[in-house]
Design an enzyme around this catalytic site. Structure first.
Site, short mmCIF file in Angstrom:
data_model
loop_
_atom_site.label_atom_id
_atom_site.label_comp_id
_atom_site.label_asym_id
_atom_site.label_seq_id
_atom_site.Cartn_x
_atom_site.Cartn_y
_atom_site.Cartn_z
N ASP A 282 5.15 -4.52 6.04
CA ASP A 282 5.72 -5.82 6.43
C ASP A 282 5.78 -6.81 5.26
OD1 ASP A 282 3.00 -6.25 6.42
OD2 ASP A 282 2.98 -7.45 8.25
N ASP B 117 2.75 -0.21 11.83
CA ASP B 117 2.66 -1.54 12.44
C ASP B 117 3.98 -2.31 12.37
OD1 ASP B 117 2.65 -1.88 9.71
OD2 ASP B 117 0.97 -3.28 9.66
N ASP C 75 0.11 2.40 8.42
CA ASP C 75 -0.39 1.62 9.56
C ASP C 75 0.45 1.75 10.84
OD1 ASP C 75 -2.33 0.72 7.82
OD2 ASP C 75 -1.30 -1.16 7.38
N THR D 227 4.43 2.83 5.39
CA THR D 227 3.05 2.38 5.50
C THR D 227 2.31 3.31 6.44
OG1 THR D 227 1.58 0.69 6.44
CG2 THR D 227 3.84 0.65 7.21
N ARG E 55 -5.07 -1.80 9.36
CA ARG E 55 -4.97 -3.27 9.36
C ARG E 55 -5.12 -3.81 10.78
NH1 ARG E 55 -3.32 -6.06 4.79
NH2 ARG E 55 -2.32 -4.27 3.88
N GLY F 220 0.84 -1.21 0.00
CA GLY F 220 0.00 0.00 0.00
C GLY F 220 0.87 1.25 0.00
N ARG G 280 0.81 -5.07 -5.04
CA ARG G 280 0.98 -6.24 -4.17
C ARG G 280 1.17 -7.40 -5.14
NH1 ARG G 280 -0.49 -4.12 0.77
NH2 ARG G 280 -2.23 -2.67 0.79
#
Ligand code: F6P
Length: 319
Positions: free
Chosen positions: A103, A129, A127, A125, A171, A11, A72
């Site tokens: 990731d 994360d 996110d 990202t 996510r 993304g 992706r």
């Protein structure tokens, strides 16, 4: 180290362009040739490669998205796809590759490293994360985008004396909801990392109503459940008017904030330095405002600590 390549994958996130710019200009400054690989690992498999010069990254530091495009790529996850990528790396004589992404991208880089390819990974990202780094590129911009939405939704929520539930991305991470929720004064923040019950949420809503609150903003991280389902539950339990806004992809776009541009510039440039030092399999990150270098393996294995203090603070301040 003579030839470096750079790609963005997964993304997109605001600030990726600033990171590409940093990789390209640091490489050229150090006398290296630098190539851009289009559409992430997809472009690597298909040899979609272009040489970049100083001006190919001109006028992009302020732009969201990624000039290299992104994708992706399922094929890359197969042995055959990986082999195709390695062949292209041989053909173009890349001595090192900088991958920018989340990731999934880091896992791709790890596979390349296992095959002897020299890689460095930069976290991009929205996110936030990736546990090894305090911040990923794009997170701050996404938080500010959500904050802007909260401010606007608050106006109409107050006018109508309603409850607004705002669903945000992330996510499995609740960080976007947490940071934007604290900054936006949300009454409830619902994240996958913390248990919540709709009864508690309703109790807080009724308490707020009884003390004369005109608005109620509830932020739901997508990983914690669906805003529409929560809306129905709340409505059924306390019969208050609820509206849902799912912010979706607008959180991925927009001009990167100063924070993200600076982060991207520092991390992108460091990635090139790391490759020039002959290191491979390294993830570049930031901790306590210092640039850090960790093995990609470790970066992927670490567990993220959710900021419970911030979460509790948001609860206290929104009584
Ligand atoms: O990882 C970034 C992200 O925007 C997540 O927050 C979201 O769950 C996901 O990507 C959406 O993925 P896609 O772009 O494949 O729809």
């Amino acid at each position: 180290m003579k030839n470096i390549a750079v790609l963005t994958s997964g993304g997109d996130s605001p600030g990726m362009n600033a990171a590409i710019r940093a990789v390209v200009r640091t490489s050229i400054y150090n006398g290296l040739k630098v190539y851009g690989i289009k559409r992430g690992f997809n472009g690597l498999i298909h040899g979609d490669v272009m040489e970049m010069d100083l001006s190919s990254v001109g006028d992009i530091i302020h732009r969201g998205g990624t000039i290299l495009r992104t994708a992706r790529c399922e094929e890359f996850q197969t042995e055959e796809g990986l082999q195709k990528a390695i062949n292209i790396i041989d053909v173009f004589n890349f001595d090192g590759i900088v991958v920018i992404g989340g990731d999934g991208t880091f896992k791709g880089a790890r596979e390349l490293c296992k095959k002897g390819i020299t890689c460095a990974a930069v976290p991009g990202t929205i996110d936030n994360d990736l546990p090894y780094t305090d911040y990923t590129i794009g997170f701050d911009t996404a938080v500010n985008t959500v904050l802007d939405a909260i401010n606007k939704i608050r106006d109409t929520t107050t006018s109508h004396e309603r409850i607004s539930i705002i669903e945000v991305m992330g996510r499995n991470s609740g960080d976007i909801a947490l940071y934007a929720g604290l900054a936006g004064g949300a009454e409830s923040i619902i994240v996958p990392e913390m248990y919540y019950s709709s009864d508690d949420v309703c109790k807080r809503l009724l308490q707020g109503k009884n003390r004369g609150k005109l608005h109620n903003i509830i932020l739901v991280a997508e990983g914690a459940g669906k805003a529409t389902e929560l809306a129905e539950e709340i409505h059924n339990k306390i019969n208050m008017e609820v509206r849902v806004t799912i912010l979706g992809y607008l959180q991925r776009g927009g001009n990167p904030t100063a924070f993200d541009r600076i982060l991207a510039s520092r991390l992108g440039s460091k990635a090139v330095e790391v490759l020039m030092n002959g290191e491979s399999g390294k993830a570049i990150g930031i901790r306590d405002n210092k640039i850090i270098i960790e093995p990609i393996d470790k970066a992927l294995e670490m567990k993220k600590n959710f900021n419970v203090d911030m979460y509790e603070l948001a609860k206290i301040l929104s009584i």
